[in-house]
Design a protein around this motif. Sequence first.
Motif, PDB file in Angstrom:
ATOM      1  N   LEU A  73       0.832  -1.204   0.000  1.00  0.00           N
ATOM      2  CA  LEU A  73       0.000   0.000   0.000  1.00  0.00           C
ATOM      3  C   LEU A  73       0.868   1.256   0.000  1.00  0.00           C
ATOM      4  O   LEU A  73       1.890   1.305   0.690  1.00  0.00           O
ATOM      5  CB  LEU A  73      -0.897   0.044   1.237  1.00  0.00           C
ATOM      6  CG  LEU A  73      -2.025  -0.963   1.341  1.00  0.00           C
ATOM      7  CD1 LEU A  73      -2.728  -0.816   2.693  1.00  0.00           C
ATOM      8  CD2 LEU A  73      -3.019  -0.789   0.199  1.00  0.00           C
ATOM      9  N   ASP A  74       0.433   2.260  -0.748  1.00  0.00           N
ATOM     10  CA  ASP A  74       1.087   3.561  -0.699  1.00  0.00           C
ATOM     11  C   ASP A  74       0.514   4.293   0.505  1.00  0.00           C
ATOM     12  O   ASP A  74      -0.622   4.753   0.482  1.00  0.00           O
ATOM     13  CB  ASP A  74       0.818   4.353  -1.983  1.00  0.00           C
ATOM     14  CG  ASP A  74       1.428   5.739  -1.954  1.00  0.00           C
ATOM     15  OD1 ASP A  74       2.106   6.090  -0.956  1.00  0.00           O
ATOM     16  OD2 ASP A  74       1.204   6.488  -2.920  1.00  0.00           O
ATOM     17  N   ILE A  75       1.290   4.355   1.569  1.00  0.00           N
ATOM     18  CA  ILE A  75       0.803   4.993   2.784  1.00  0.00           C
ATOM     19  C   ILE A  75       1.341   6.410   2.965  1.00  0.00           C
ATOM     20  O   ILE A  75       1.148   7.037   3.995  1.00  0.00           O
ATOM     21  CB  ILE A  75       1.110   4.132   4.023  1.00  0.00           C
ATOM     22  CG1 ILE A  75       2.603   3.874   4.168  1.00  0.00           C
ATOM     23  CG2 ILE A  75       0.305   2.825   3.983  1.00  0.00           C
ATOM     24  CD1 ILE A  75       2.993   3.220   5.483  1.00  0.00           C
ATOM     25  N   SER A  76       1.983   6.938   1.925  1.00  0.00           N
ATOM     26  CA  SER A  76       2.584   8.276   2.016  1.00  0.00           C
ATOM     27  C   SER A  76       1.542   9.369   2.218  1.00  0.00           C
ATOM     28  O   SER A  76       1.846  10.422   2.774  1.00  0.00           O
ATOM     29  CB  SER A  76       3.428   8.564   0.776  1.00  0.00           C
ATOM     30  OG  SER A  76       2.615   8.578  -0.389  1.00  0.00           O
ATOM     31  N   SER A  77       0.299   9.120   1.807  1.00  0.00           N
ATOM     32  CA  SER A  77      -0.759  10.119   1.968  1.00  0.00           C
ATOM     33  C   SER A  77      -1.575   9.881   3.234  1.00  0.00           C
ATOM     34  O   SER A  77      -2.635  10.475   3.412  1.00  0.00           O
ATOM     35  CB  SER A  77      -1.677  10.106   0.743  1.00  0.00           C
ATOM     36  OG  SER A  77      -2.261   8.816   0.607  1.00  0.00           O
ATOM     37  N   ALA A  78      -1.089   9.031   4.129  1.00  0.00           N
ATOM     38  CA  ALA A  78      -1.730   8.714   5.410  1.00  0.00           C
ATOM     39  C   ALA A  78      -3.193   8.306   5.230  1.00  0.00           C
ATOM     40  O   ALA A  78      -4.085   8.887   5.824  1.00  0.00           O
ATOM     41  CB  ALA A  78      -1.603   9.895   6.375  1.00  0.00           C
ATOM     42  N   PRO A  79      -3.441   7.281   4.429  1.00  0.00           N
ATOM     43  CA  PRO A  79      -4.823   6.870   4.188  1.00  0.00           C
ATOM     44  C   PRO A  79      -5.480   6.249   5.421  1.00  0.00           C
ATOM     45  O   PRO A  79      -4.801   5.866   6.381  1.00  0.00           O
ATOM     46  CB  PRO A  79      -4.687   5.814   3.087  1.00  0.00           C
ATOM     47  CG  PRO A  79      -3.351   5.205   3.335  1.00  0.00           C
ATOM     48  CD  PRO A  79      -2.490   6.360   3.800  1.00  0.00           C
ATOM     49  N   VAL A  80      -6.800   6.132   5.347  1.00  0.00           N
ATOM     50  CA  VAL A  80      -7.550   5.316   6.280  1.00  0.00           C
ATOM     51  C   VAL A  80      -7.698   3.968   5.591  1.00  0.00           C
ATOM     52  O   VAL A  80      -8.159   3.899   4.447  1.00  0.00           O
ATOM     53  CB  VAL A  80      -8.921   5.941   6.594  1.00  0.00           C
ATOM     54  CG1 VAL A  80      -9.759   4.991   7.436  1.00  0.00           C
ATOM     55  CG2 VAL A  80      -8.748   7.292   7.290  1.00  0.00           C
ATOM     56  N   VAL A  81      -7.290   2.897   6.266  1.00  0.00           N
ATOM     57  CA  VAL A  81      -7.250   1.568   5.660  1.00  0.00           C
ATOM     58  C   VAL A  81      -8.162   0.619   6.432  1.00  0.00           C
ATOM     59  O   VAL A  81      -7.931   0.355   7.615  1.00  0.00           O
ATOM     60  CB  VAL A  81      -5.813   1.006   5.641  1.00  0.00           C
ATOM     61  CG1 VAL A  81      -5.783  -0.374   4.997  1.00  0.00           C
ATOM     62  CG2 VAL A  81      -4.857   1.968   4.943  1.00  0.00           C
ATOM     63  N   ALA A  82      -9.184   0.117   5.752  1.00  0.00           N
ATOM     64  CA  ALA A  82     -10.030  -0.937   6.310  1.00  0.00           C
ATOM     65  C   ALA A  82      -9.381  -2.260   5.939  1.00  0.00           C
ATOM     66  O   ALA A  82      -9.204  -2.561   4.761  1.00  0.00           O
ATOM     67  CB  ALA A  82     -11.443  -0.848   5.740  1.00  0.00           C
ATOM     68  N   THR A  83      -8.994  -3.026   6.938  1.00  0.00           N
ATOM     69  CA  THR A  83      -8.302  -4.285   6.680  1.00  0.00           C
ATOM     70  C   THR A  83      -9.282  -5.451   6.698  1.00  0.00           C
ATOM     71  O   THR A  83     -10.367  -5.363   7.261  1.00  0.00           O
ATOM     72  CB  THR A  83      -7.216  -4.543   7.738  1.00  0.00           C
ATOM     73  OG1 THR A  83      -7.834  -4.710   9.015  1.00  0.00           O
ATOM     74  CG2 THR A  83      -6.205  -3.413   7.774  1.00  0.00           C
ATOM     75  N   GLY A  84      -8.871  -6.555   6.107  1.00  0.00           N
ATOM     76  CA  GLY A  84      -9.642  -7.787   6.214  1.00  0.00           C
ATOM     77  C   GLY A  84      -9.633  -8.258   7.655  1.00  0.00           C
ATOM     78  O   GLY A  84      -8.651  -8.047   8.380  1.00  0.00           O
ATOM     79  N   GLY A  85     -10.704  -8.902   8.088  1.00  0.00           N
ATOM     80  CA  GLY A  85     -10.848  -9.296   9.481  1.00  0.00           C
ATOM     81  C   GLY A  85      -9.750 -10.193  10.008  1.00  0.00           C
ATOM     82  O   GLY A  85      -9.396 -10.137  11.188  1.00  0.00           O
ATOM     83  N   GLY A  86      -9.160 -11.019   9.155  1.00  0.00           N
ATOM     84  CA  GLY A  86      -8.125 -11.948   9.599  1.00  0.00           C
ATOM     85  C   GLY A  86      -6.719 -11.492   9.319  1.00  0.00           C
ATOM     86  O   GLY A  86      -5.765 -12.247   9.532  1.00  0.00           O
ATOM     87  N   ILE A  87      -6.551 -10.267   8.860  1.00  0.00           N
ATOM     88  CA  ILE A  87      -5.213  -9.791   8.501  1.00  0.00           C
ATOM     89  C   ILE A  87      -4.267  -9.833   9.701  1.00  0.00           C
ATOM     90  O   ILE A  87      -3.060  -9.981   9.546  1.00  0.00           O
ATOM     91  CB  ILE A  87      -5.284  -8.386   7.869  1.00  0.00           C
ATOM     92  CG1 ILE A  87      -4.128  -8.182   6.895  1.00  0.00           C
ATOM     93  CG2 ILE A  87      -5.343  -7.290   8.912  1.00  0.00           C
ATOM     94  CD1 ILE A  87      -4.349  -7.044   5.914  1.00  0.00           C
ATOM     95  N   ILE A  88      -4.823  -9.758  10.889  1.00  0.00           N
ATOM     96  CA  ILE A  88      -4.019  -9.730  12.105  1.00  0.00           C
ATOM     97  C   ILE A  88      -3.502 -11.101  12.509  1.00  0.00           C
ATOM     98  O   ILE A  88      -2.707 -11.208  13.433  1.00  0.00           O
ATOM     99  CB  ILE A  88      -4.812  -9.095  13.277  1.00  0.00           C
ATOM    100  CG1 ILE A  88      -6.207  -9.710  13.432  1.00  0.00           C
ATOM    101  CG2 ILE A  88      -4.952  -7.608  13.073  1.00  0.00           C
ATOM    102  CD1 ILE A  88      -6.257 -10.984  14.144  1.00  0.00           C
ATOM    103  N   LEU A  89      -3.942 -12.146  11.816  1.00  0.00           N
ATOM    104  CA  LEU A  89      -3.496 -13.492  12.167  1.00  0.00           C
ATOM    105  C   LEU A  89      -2.011 -13.692  11.896  1.00  0.00           C
ATOM    106  O   LEU A  89      -1.353 -14.466  12.591  1.00  0.00           O
ATOM    107  CB  LEU A  89      -4.318 -14.538  11.417  1.00  0.00           C
ATOM    108  CG  LEU A  89      -5.797 -14.603  11.816  1.00  0.00           C
ATOM    109  CD1 LEU A  89      -6.564 -15.516  10.875  1.00  0.00           C
ATOM    110  CD2 LEU A  89      -5.952 -15.034  13.265  1.00  0.00           C
TER     111      LEU A  89
END
Length: 181
Positions: A73-89
């Motif tokens: 992800l290009d995070i240089s613009s400080a986006p708001v990111v909705a992640t998938g529910g299991g991304i934290i696994l």
Amino acid sequence: MMRSDKLLPVFLVGYRCTGKTTIGRLLARALGRPFVDTDTALEARFNISIAQMVANKGWDHFREMENRVLTSLDISSAPVVATGGGIILAEKNRVWIHDSGICVWLHADVSTLLSRLSKDAELTDHRPDLTGHSLEEETREMLDIRTPLYREMAQIIVDTARYTPEDAAHHIIRRLENERL
């Protein structure tokens, strides 16, 4: 608790139907930032639904592709990111989110989640079955596994059963401002 003088991306984590996409869009609009949904980005990047990817290549492949999307992800613009529910696994995803921005955990009680899940038309088309159990058993089982991980990562916690999506977004903004995150 200020991490730096520059704006940081805001990562929304939480189980299915906790409002990550809805609240994320509202939050991004209110903050004047871009919005990214990692599930949508993954499906667009690989031109396949998550359910199809899991059915064709399995959960391990899906989780690896999910990691590729997240970390590219290009995070240089400080986006708001909705992640998938299991991304934290995956620990590598938890570390990357922690090191890259601010983590907001959206959660709700099981009965609220079950009500939302039963009304979610995309559930069967785009979201693969996680356990093969009933929706209630699956939800409880997944929450038992994931809740400690969400809690460990969270810098802001929002109970989305208590707030409308608009109020939840405003609550997050107040916390970001008050704690200078």
